[in-house]
Design a protein around this motif. Structure first.
Motif, PDB file in Angstrom:
ATOM      1  N   MET A 140       1.057  -1.048  -0.046  1.00 15.23           N
ATOM      2  CA  MET A 140       0.014  -0.100  -0.013  1.00 15.23           C
ATOM      3  C   MET A 140       0.748   1.221   0.101  1.00 15.23           C
ATOM      4  SD  MET A 140      -2.895   1.438  -0.202  1.00 15.23           S
ATOM      5  CE  MET A 140      -4.324   0.198   0.130  1.00 15.23           C
ATOM      6  N   GLU A 141       1.874   1.396   0.760  1.00 16.76           N
ATOM      7  CA  GLU A 141       2.824   2.451   0.906  1.00 16.76           C
ATOM      8  C   GLU A 141       3.392   2.602  -0.686  1.00 16.76           C
ATOM      9  OE1 GLU A 141       5.630   1.410   3.996  1.00 16.76           O
ATOM     10  OE2 GLU A 141       3.864   1.817   5.540  1.00 16.76           O
ATOM     11  N   ALA A 142       3.883   1.590  -1.167  1.00 19.51           N
ATOM     12  CA  ALA A 142       4.395   1.613  -2.402  1.00 19.51           C
ATOM     13  C   ALA A 142       3.395   2.166  -3.512  1.00 19.51           C
ATOM     14  CB  ALA A 142       5.097   0.394  -2.948  1.00 19.51           C
ATOM     15  N   ALA A 143       2.084   1.739  -3.446  1.00 22.61           N
ATOM     16  CA  ALA A 143       1.300   2.125  -4.282  1.00 22.61           C
ATOM     17  C   ALA A 143       0.721   3.752  -4.169  1.00 22.61           C
ATOM     18  CB  ALA A 143      -0.130   1.562  -4.046  1.00 22.61           C
ATOM     19  N   LEU A 144       0.981   4.195  -3.006  1.00 26.42           N
ATOM     20  CA  LEU A 144       0.705   5.629  -2.630  1.00 26.42           C
ATOM     21  C   LEU A 144       1.882   6.507  -3.319  1.00 26.42           C
ATOM     22  CD1 LEU A 144      -0.195   5.357   1.227  1.00 26.42           C
ATOM     23  CD2 LEU A 144      -1.607   6.537  -0.753  1.00 26.42           C
ATOM     24  N   THR A 145       3.087   5.878  -3.443  1.00 21.88           N
ATOM     25  CA  THR A 145       3.971   6.687  -4.000  1.00 21.88           C
ATOM     26  C   THR A 145       3.794   6.450  -5.613  1.00 21.88           C
ATOM     27  OG1 THR A 145       5.621   4.905  -4.147  1.00 21.88           O
ATOM     28  CG2 THR A 145       5.646   6.142  -2.102  1.00 21.88           C
ATOM     29  N   ARG A 146       3.253   5.564  -6.239  1.00 25.85           N
ATOM     30  CA  ARG A 146       3.235   5.497  -7.774  1.00 25.85           C
ATOM     31  C   ARG A 146       1.884   6.149  -8.097  1.00 25.85           C
ATOM     32  NH1 ARG A 146       3.898  -0.040  -6.596  1.00 25.85           N
ATOM     33  NH2 ARG A 146       1.914  -0.128  -7.426  1.00 25.85           N
ATOM     34  N   GLN A 147       1.214   6.342  -7.265  1.00 26.77           N
ATOM     35  CA  GLN A 147      -0.027   6.867  -7.753  1.00 26.77           C
ATOM     36  C   GLN A 147      -0.186   8.111  -8.648  1.00 26.77           C
ATOM     37  OE1 GLN A 147      -3.043   7.725  -4.609  1.00 26.77           O
ATOM     38  NE2 GLN A 147      -2.111   9.582  -4.271  1.00 26.77           N
ATOM     39  N   PRO A 148      -1.193   8.462  -9.391  1.00 31.24           N
ATOM     40  CA  PRO A 148      -1.036   9.651 -10.289  1.00 31.24           C
ATOM     41  C   PRO A 148      -1.196  10.896  -9.431  1.00 31.24           C
ATOM     42  CG  PRO A 148      -2.656   8.122 -11.111  1.00 31.24           C
ATOM     43  CD  PRO A 148      -2.333   7.609  -9.810  1.00 31.24           C
ATOM     44  N   GLN A 149      -0.267  12.129  -9.711  1.00 31.25           N
ATOM     45  CA  GLN A 149      -0.162  13.141  -8.965  1.00 31.25           C
ATOM     46  C   GLN A 149      -1.117  14.028  -9.754  1.00 31.25           C
ATOM     47  OE1 GLN A 149       1.559  13.154  -6.072  1.00 31.25           O
ATOM     48  NE2 GLN A 149       1.451  11.149  -6.341  1.00 31.25           N
ATOM     49  N   ALA A 150      -1.882  15.023  -9.159  1.00 35.96           N
ATOM     50  CA  ALA A 150      -2.485  16.014  -9.613  1.00 35.96           C
ATOM     51  C   ALA A 150      -1.888  17.054 -10.411  1.00 35.96           C
ATOM     52  CB  ALA A 150      -3.613  16.595  -8.859  1.00 35.96           C
TER      53      ALA A 150
END
Length: 278
Positions: free
Chosen positions: A268-278
């Protein structure tokens, strides 16, 4: 967590699908692939992206589009352990259970909570993630320093259509319960435009929204007794299967038992770093 059907008519509809959909049990020994359904619009659990990386899976039926996120990583773990090719389809939230019952997909791995209502038509595995419910607000708004639900007395609060979060709003005294919106980009826009004072979300989603907009949004997390009253099922996330797929259910539970909480939290922590940035 996510989510709860609001329509009795939809409930009757999915019961009808159960009677005319796929009825034979999923056979891991003869199948070569397993088809997973998700929204592809619920970061950090899942999101669509045109960019391929080590974590993405191609979205079935969509050219040059992939899906990434925590759910995708967990789906990959399950498919690999079963020795099957992972196929992922993007389906709107309210269409996921009908798609499962009709046989279009084999599993729902989409941040879905194992509520008693859903368990009348589908089976659920053991949980694969556990979270909490928070409220996302503007950093410069009237509620950025709130610490309890009582601080939101009179606030205009919104949530995603067809979700547990939308039901939770009514636990706030004197709340203005705004009409539910279709997705989280629309919810964040409602805050940006000051059409709402806050929206209810589960913690990883709120963390993702704030990470993408750190100067604009924050989220309010509540200590015990000051937040929403939720059941155990409301804070858990599980894989949904057809009720006849009892062998597959047992196999997936065994797979999940072998993935530690620390490993899942790391995903989950890794997904948070990969997710699209606005």
């Amino acid at each position: 967590m996510k989510r709860i059907f609001l329509s009795v008519l939809l409930f009757v509809f999915v019961l009808g699908l159960a009677s005319c959909g796929k009825t034979s049990e999923f056979d891991v020994e003869t199948q070569t692939e397993i088809v997973v359904g998700l929204e592809a619009a619920y970061a950090p659990f899942n999101w669509a992206t045109p960019t391929q990386n080590d974590f993405t899976v191609k979205l079935d039926g969509q050219s040059n589009m992939y899906v990434d996120g925590f759910d995708v990583v967990m789906a990959g773990e399950i498919a690999d352990a079963l020795g099957l090719e992972l196929v992922v389809k993007a389906i709107e939230w309210d269409g996921l259970i009908p798609a499962l019952l009709s046989g279009e997909i084999d599993l729902i791995i989409a941040g879905m909570s194992p509520t008693a209502e859903r368990a009348q038509t589908v089976n659920f595995t053991d949980e694969y993630y556990r979270s909490e419910q928070v409220i996302v607000v503007n950093t410069d708004g009237n509620y950025s320093n709130a610490t309890s639900l009582s601080d939101f007395d009179g606030a205009r609060i919104v949530a995603q259509l067809g979700t547990l979060q939308d039901d939770l709003i009514d636990q706030i005294n004197n709340v203005t319960h705004l009409d539910a919106l279709n997705d989280y980009p629309t919810l964040t826009t409602s805050l940006t435009n000051q059409a709402a004072d806050g929206f209810v979300a589960e913690l990883p989603v709120a963390q993702g929204v704030v990470q993408s907009n750190p100067d604009q949004f924050t989220y309010i997390s509540f200590t015990e007794g000051n937040g929403f009253t939720v059941s155990d099922a409301d804070v858990a996330v599980a894989v949904a299967l057809r009720q006849e797929d009892v062998t597959l259910l047992a196999l997936i539970n065994d797979i999940l038992a072998g993935i530690s909480t620390e490993t899942r939290n790391g995903y989950m922590e890794a997904a948070l770093t990969r997710q699209p940035q606005a």
